[in-house]
Design an enzyme around this catalytic site. Structure first.
Site, PDB file in Angstrom:
ATOM      1  N   HIS A  72       0.830  -1.206   0.000  1.00  0.00           N
ATOM      2  CA  HIS A  72       0.000   0.000   0.000  1.00  0.00           C
ATOM      3  C   HIS A  72       0.865   1.257   0.000  1.00  0.00           C
ATOM      4  O   HIS A  72       1.840   1.339   0.735  1.00  0.00           O
ATOM      5  CB  HIS A  72      -0.900   0.034   1.245  1.00  0.00           C
ATOM      6  CG  HIS A  72      -2.028  -0.949   1.184  1.00  0.00           C
ATOM      7  ND1 HIS A  72      -2.999  -1.021   2.136  1.00  0.00           N
ATOM      8  CD2 HIS A  72      -2.337  -1.906   0.278  1.00  0.00           C
ATOM      9  CE1 HIS A  72      -3.866  -1.965   1.831  1.00  0.00           C
ATOM     10  NE2 HIS A  72      -3.496  -2.516   0.699  1.00  0.00           N
ATOM     11  N   TYR A 200      -9.367   4.631   8.028  1.00  0.00           N
ATOM     12  CA  TYR A 200      -9.527   4.879   9.467  1.00  0.00           C
ATOM     13  C   TYR A 200     -10.652   5.916   9.598  1.00  0.00           C
ATOM     14  O   TYR A 200     -10.530   7.025   9.089  1.00  0.00           O
ATOM     15  CB  TYR A 200      -8.246   5.460  10.063  1.00  0.00           C
ATOM     16  CG  TYR A 200      -7.113   4.471  10.235  1.00  0.00           C
ATOM     17  CD1 TYR A 200      -6.280   4.133   9.165  1.00  0.00           C
ATOM     18  CD2 TYR A 200      -6.860   3.870  11.466  1.00  0.00           C
ATOM     19  CE1 TYR A 200      -5.231   3.228   9.315  1.00  0.00           C
ATOM     20  CE2 TYR A 200      -5.808   2.967  11.635  1.00  0.00           C
ATOM     21  CZ  TYR A 200      -5.012   2.652  10.556  1.00  0.00           C
ATOM     22  OH  TYR A 200      -3.973   1.757  10.710  1.00  0.00           O
ATOM     23  N   PRO A 290      -3.942  -0.990  18.921  1.00  0.00           N
ATOM     24  CA  PRO A 290      -3.682  -1.360  17.524  1.00  0.00           C
ATOM     25  C   PRO A 290      -3.950  -0.258  16.508  1.00  0.00           C
ATOM     26  O   PRO A 290      -3.703  -0.440  15.321  1.00  0.00           O
ATOM     27  CB  PRO A 290      -4.618  -2.550  17.302  1.00  0.00           C
ATOM     28  CG  PRO A 290      -5.655  -2.441  18.349  1.00  0.00           C
ATOM     29  CD  PRO A 290      -5.017  -1.772  19.505  1.00  0.00           C
ATOM     30  N   LYS A 294       1.094  -1.249  15.210  1.00  0.00           N
ATOM     31  CA  LYS A 294       2.499  -1.296  15.609  1.00  0.00           C
ATOM     32  C   LYS A 294       2.915  -2.526  16.412  1.00  0.00           C
ATOM     33  O   LYS A 294       4.099  -2.752  16.617  1.00  0.00           O
ATOM     34  CB  LYS A 294       2.832  -0.046  16.435  1.00  0.00           C
ATOM     35  CG  LYS A 294       2.779   1.232  15.620  1.00  0.00           C
ATOM     36  CD  LYS A 294       3.746   1.186  14.454  1.00  0.00           C
ATOM     37  CE  LYS A 294       3.680   2.438  13.618  1.00  0.00           C
ATOM     38  NZ  LYS A 294       4.425   2.277  12.349  1.00  0.00           N
ATOM     39  N   TYR A 382       3.826   6.102  10.622  1.00  0.00           N
ATOM     40  CA  TYR A 382       3.029   4.953  10.189  1.00  0.00           C
ATOM     41  C   TYR A 382       3.859   3.948   9.372  1.00  0.00           C
ATOM     42  O   TYR A 382       3.771   2.734   9.590  1.00  0.00           O
ATOM     43  CB  TYR A 382       1.833   5.431   9.362  1.00  0.00           C
ATOM     44  CG  TYR A 382       0.744   4.387   9.174  1.00  0.00           C
ATOM     45  CD1 TYR A 382       0.711   3.584   8.039  1.00  0.00           C
ATOM     46  CD2 TYR A 382      -0.242   4.193  10.140  1.00  0.00           C
ATOM     47  CE1 TYR A 382      -0.276   2.619   7.872  1.00  0.00           C
ATOM     48  CE2 TYR A 382      -1.239   3.235   9.975  1.00  0.00           C
ATOM     49  CZ  TYR A 382      -1.245   2.457   8.846  1.00  0.00           C
ATOM     50  OH  TYR A 382      -2.225   1.499   8.689  1.00  0.00           O
TER      51      TYR A 382
HETATM   52  P1  FAS Z   1       2.704 -12.992  20.964  1.00  0.00           P
HETATM   53  O1  FAS Z   1       1.676 -12.799  22.037  1.00  0.00           O
HETATM   54  O2  FAS Z   1       2.297 -12.962  19.538  1.00  0.00           O
HETATM   55  O3  FAS Z   1       3.442 -14.404  21.174  1.00  0.00           O
HETATM   56  C1  FAS Z   1       3.721 -14.899  22.454  1.00  0.00           C
HETATM   57  C2  FAS Z   1       3.680 -16.412  22.367  1.00  0.00           C
HETATM   58  O4  FAS Z   1       4.108 -16.946  23.619  1.00  0.00           O
HETATM   59  C3  FAS Z   1       2.273 -16.934  22.115  1.00  0.00           C
HETATM   60  O5  FAS Z   1       2.272 -17.833  21.028  1.00  0.00           O
HETATM   61  C4  FAS Z   1       1.893 -17.626  23.422  1.00  0.00           C
HETATM   62  O6  FAS Z   1       1.079 -18.759  23.211  1.00  0.00           O
HETATM   63  C5  FAS Z   1       3.258 -18.015  23.965  1.00  0.00           C
HETATM   64  N1  FAS Z   1       3.310 -18.158  25.415  1.00  0.00           N
HETATM   65  C6  FAS Z   1       2.672 -17.403  26.342  1.00  0.00           C
HETATM   66  N2  FAS Z   1       2.971 -17.841  27.593  1.00  0.00           N
HETATM   67  C7  FAS Z   1       3.833 -18.907  27.441  1.00  0.00           C
HETATM   68  C8  FAS Z   1       4.498 -19.772  28.335  1.00  0.00           C
HETATM   69  N3  FAS Z   1       4.331 -19.639  29.635  1.00  0.00           N
HETATM   70  N4  FAS Z   1       5.297 -20.750  27.843  1.00  0.00           N
HETATM   71  C9  FAS Z   1       5.468 -20.871  26.494  1.00  0.00           C
HETATM   72  N5  FAS Z   1       4.859 -20.084  25.588  1.00  0.00           N
HETATM   73  C10 FAS Z   1       4.056 -19.105  26.062  1.00  0.00           C
HETATM   74  N6  FAS Z   1      -0.989  -5.791  16.529  1.00  0.00           N
HETATM   75  C11 FAS Z   1      -1.084  -5.043  15.420  1.00  0.00           C
HETATM   76  O7  FAS Z   1      -0.098  -4.431  15.017  1.00  0.00           O
HETATM   77  N7  FAS Z   1      -2.279  -4.949  14.730  1.00  0.00           N
HETATM   78  C12 FAS Z   1      -3.393  -5.626  15.144  1.00  0.00           C
HETATM   79  O8  FAS Z   1      -4.450  -5.537  14.528  1.00  0.00           O
HETATM   80  C13 FAS Z   1      -3.321  -6.444  16.293  1.00  0.00           C
HETATM   81  N8  FAS Z   1      -4.405  -7.180  16.701  1.00  0.00           N
HETATM   82  C14 FAS Z   1      -4.312  -7.950  17.824  1.00  0.00           C
HETATM   83  C15 FAS Z   1      -5.402  -8.730  18.270  1.00  0.00           C
HETATM   84  C16 FAS Z   1      -5.312  -9.514  19.420  1.00  0.00           C
HETATM   85  C17 FAS Z   1      -6.512 -10.335  19.883  1.00  0.00           C
HETATM   86  C18 FAS Z   1      -4.108  -9.531  20.169  1.00  0.00           C
HETATM   87  C19 FAS Z   1      -3.997 -10.345  21.441  1.00  0.00           C
HETATM   88  C20 FAS Z   1      -3.010  -8.787  19.727  1.00  0.00           C
HETATM   89  C21 FAS Z   1      -3.098  -7.999  18.550  1.00  0.00           C
HETATM   90  N9  FAS Z   1      -2.015  -7.266  18.071  1.00  0.00           N
HETATM   91  C22 FAS Z   1      -2.090  -6.486  16.963  1.00  0.00           C
HETATM   92  C23 FAS Z   1      -0.770  -7.280  18.733  1.00  0.00           C
HETATM   93  C24 FAS Z   1      -0.035  -8.525  18.304  1.00  0.00           C
HETATM   94  O9  FAS Z   1       0.053  -8.579  16.915  1.00  0.00           O
HETATM   95  C25 FAS Z   1       1.292  -8.512  19.002  1.00  0.00           C
HETATM   96  O10 FAS Z   1       1.898  -7.234  18.976  1.00  0.00           O
HETATM   97  C26 FAS Z   1       2.258  -9.526  18.467  1.00  0.00           C
HETATM   98  O11 FAS Z   1       1.630 -10.769  18.467  1.00  0.00           O
HETATM   99  C27 FAS Z   1       3.516  -9.492  19.330  1.00  0.00           C
HETATM  100  O12 FAS Z   1       4.257 -10.618  19.081  1.00  0.00           O
HETATM  101  P2  FAS Z   1       4.991 -11.384  20.288  1.00  0.00           P
HETATM  102  O13 FAS Z   1       5.716 -10.402  21.103  1.00  0.00           O
HETATM  103  O14 FAS Z   1       5.722 -12.507  19.637  1.00  0.00           O
HETATM  104  O15 FAS Z   1       3.840 -11.917  21.236  1.00  0.00           O
HETATM  105  C1  PHB Z   2      -5.192  -5.154  10.412  1.00  0.00           C
HETATM  106  O1  PHB Z   2      -5.102  -5.266   9.175  1.00  0.00           O
HETATM  107  O2  PHB Z   2      -5.534  -6.087  11.185  1.00  0.00           O
HETATM  108  C2  PHB Z   2      -4.879  -3.807  11.024  1.00  0.00           C
HETATM  109  C3  PHB Z   2      -4.368  -2.798  10.218  1.00  0.00           C
HETATM  110  C4  PHB Z   2      -4.089  -1.558  10.773  1.00  0.00           C
HETATM  111  C5  PHB Z   2      -4.340  -1.346  12.125  1.00  0.00           C
HETATM  112  C6  PHB Z   2      -4.850  -2.371  12.934  1.00  0.00           C
HETATM  113  C7  PHB Z   2      -5.138  -3.605  12.381  1.00  0.00           C
HETATM  114  O3  PHB Z   2      -4.090  -0.126  12.662  1.00  0.00           O
END
Ligand code: FAS
Ligand code: PHB
Length: 389
Positions: A72, A200, A290, A294, A382
């Site tokens: 994009h 947005y 979110p 980031k 961004y």
């Molecule tokens: P993660 O949470 O991805 O990974 C951590 C891992 O550790 C998981 O797989 C977990 O199962 C594992 N774990 C936990 N405890 C453990 C233990 N005791 N032993 C072993 N393993 C364990 N970010 C965006 O930029 N845009 C979004 O739209 C967005 N939407 C999101 C929606 C949801 C529902 C959530 C929860 C997060 C969202 N995020 C979003 C943020 C997300 O993308 C995180 O920033 C990203 O997953 C970060 O990656 P990690 O730091 O690897 O953590």
């Molecule tokens: C997504 O594509 O899930 C997304 C993109 C931009 C955002 C949050 C989520 O700011």
């Protein structure tokens, strides 16, 4: 077992770190509490900064991303019924890419398995030990057997609800935490995205975001209560609200909703991100709302620094980058926290009964879309600020 780096968590942070270390010839073991199918099916982040794409490409992890990612050049801000485009590429020379987090996780899990090095899924009762000594260890249960891994270093990549951050004494850290009075109700639908780029929307009923995963999979979000009861949101109500908040001339196509969920929103940072031989990376150390897209990008930024720091340590016994790990990461983290907070406060309704808030937000949005300087500020944050390492 014995390894150089014990990695707790197979999310983007843990998997990327394992891959980058392996390319340096540094051994690691990855421990994940969920199943492979679960982490590869979890719908979460969707947008990658230019630097994150470049990092994955340089690491040899971007073949499918380059084929399937949607590149994009801009995004739209919608308010008062009018869409205003922010020309990200024109203002910064950089782009962003839509590529579902679960796709990146699949690519990195496959790469890990191809190395033949250990990754344990569905581990339980993970615990870290002697993290302030030079011989830390991790204990965990896998398939009914208790294991101990002797490590030189432990990477806590286990997300916000993991065990790594709590293993650091509360007296040794400072915590910054801001919980927002709303969340996002997100859906994945088999329908054509509203627009080629992201929209947005600031609406008096609440924020909405139109994004996507492909040309036939739309990803849509609605501001909702932080503890919203999904059972009160049948598909019809979700589409009705999206039509209202995203009304901008473009036709919002409905379709089968394949997944829906509510994500709470908070700004969280723990300082420092290191305690002895335990290093936190990604959501284990910080959470952003979110709105700025980031979360995953910050995790990648942390891992770049931690990979370089561990590379210097294992290659030359040089601990200088390890000692600066937290400070280097936090410099970027706080700038990203600021941007994510700024986007959130500009686009969400905090208090429906506050006309002053409403007018200030509209004035800020109007300034952003009509001032090249303000638009550049949004764009450069961004697409991603430059990496220090
Ligand atoms: P993660 O949470 O991805 O990974 C951590 C891992 O550790 C998981 O797989 C977990 O199962 C594992 N774990 C936990 N405890 C453990 C233990 N005791 N032993 C072993 N393993 C364990 N970010 C965006 O930029 N845009 C979004 O739209 C967005 N939407 C999101 C929606 C949801 C529902 C959530 C929860 C997060 C969202 N995020 C979003 C943020 C997300 O993308 C995180 O920033 C990203 O997953 C970060 O990656 P990690 O730091 O690897 O953590
Ligand atoms: C997504 O594509 O899930 C997304 C993109 C931009 C955002 C949050 C989520 O700011």
């Amino acid at each position: 077992m014995r390894t150089q780096v014990g990695i707790i968590g197979a999310g983007p942070a843990g998997l990327l770190l394992a891959h980058l270390l392996h390319r340096r010839g540094i051994d690691s073991v990855v421990l994940e509490s969920r199943s492979r199918a679960y982490i590869e099916g979890r719908i979460r982040a969707g947008l990658l900064e230019q630097g994150a794409v470049d990092t994955l490409r340089e690491a040899g992890l971007a073949d499918r991303l380059d084929r399937e990612g949607l590149v994009h050049n801009g995004l739209d801000l919608l308010f008062d019924g009018t869409r205003h485009r922010i020309d990200l590429f024109g203002l910064t020379g950089k782009r962003v890419t839509i590529y579902g987090q679960q796709e990146a996780v699949k690519d990195m899990v496959a790469a890990r398995i191809a190395t033949g090095r250990p990754i344990f899924f569905e581990v339980a009762d993970t615990a870290v030990h002697d993290i302030t000594s030079d011989r830390p260890s991790i204990t965990f249960t896998h398939e009914g057997t208790r294991h101990r891994i002797e490590c030189d270093v432990i990477a806590g990549c286990d997300g916000f609800h993991g065990i790594s951050r709590p293993a650091i004494p509360a007296s040794a850290v400072r915590v910054y935490d801001r919980v927002y009075p709303f969340g996002w109700l997100g859906i994945l639908s088999r329908s054509r995205p509203v627009s080629e780029e992201l929209i947005y929307a600031r609406h008096e009923r609440g924020f909405a975001l139109a994004t996507m995963r492909s040309h036939t999979l739309a990803r849509l979000y609605l501001q909702c209560a932080p503890d919203e009861d999904l059972s009160l949101w049948p598909d019809e109500r979700i589409w009705e609200e999206l039509h209202i908040r995203l009304s901008c001339g473009s036709e919002l196509e409905e379709g089968p909703i394949l997944q829906k969920g509510v994500t709470a929103m908070r700004s969280f940072v723990v300082e420092p991100m290191r305690h002895g031989r335990l290093f936190l990376a990604g959501d284990a150390a910080h959470i952003v709302p979110p709105t700025g897209a980031k979360g995953m990008n910050l995790a990648i930024g942390d891992v770049r620094v931690l990979d370089a720091a561990l590379g210097a340590f294992f290659a030359k016994g040089d601990t200088s980058l390890m000692d600066r790990y937290s400070a280097i990461c936090l410099d970027r983290i706080w700038k990203v926290q600021r941007f994510s907070w700024w986007m959130t406060q500009m686009l969400h309704v905090f208090d429906h009964a506050d006309p002053f808030e409403h007018r200030i937000q509209l004035a800020e949005l109007d300034y952003v879309v009509n001032s090249p300087a303000a638009a550049t500020t949004l764009a450069e944050n961004y697409v991603g600020l430059p990496y220090a390492v």
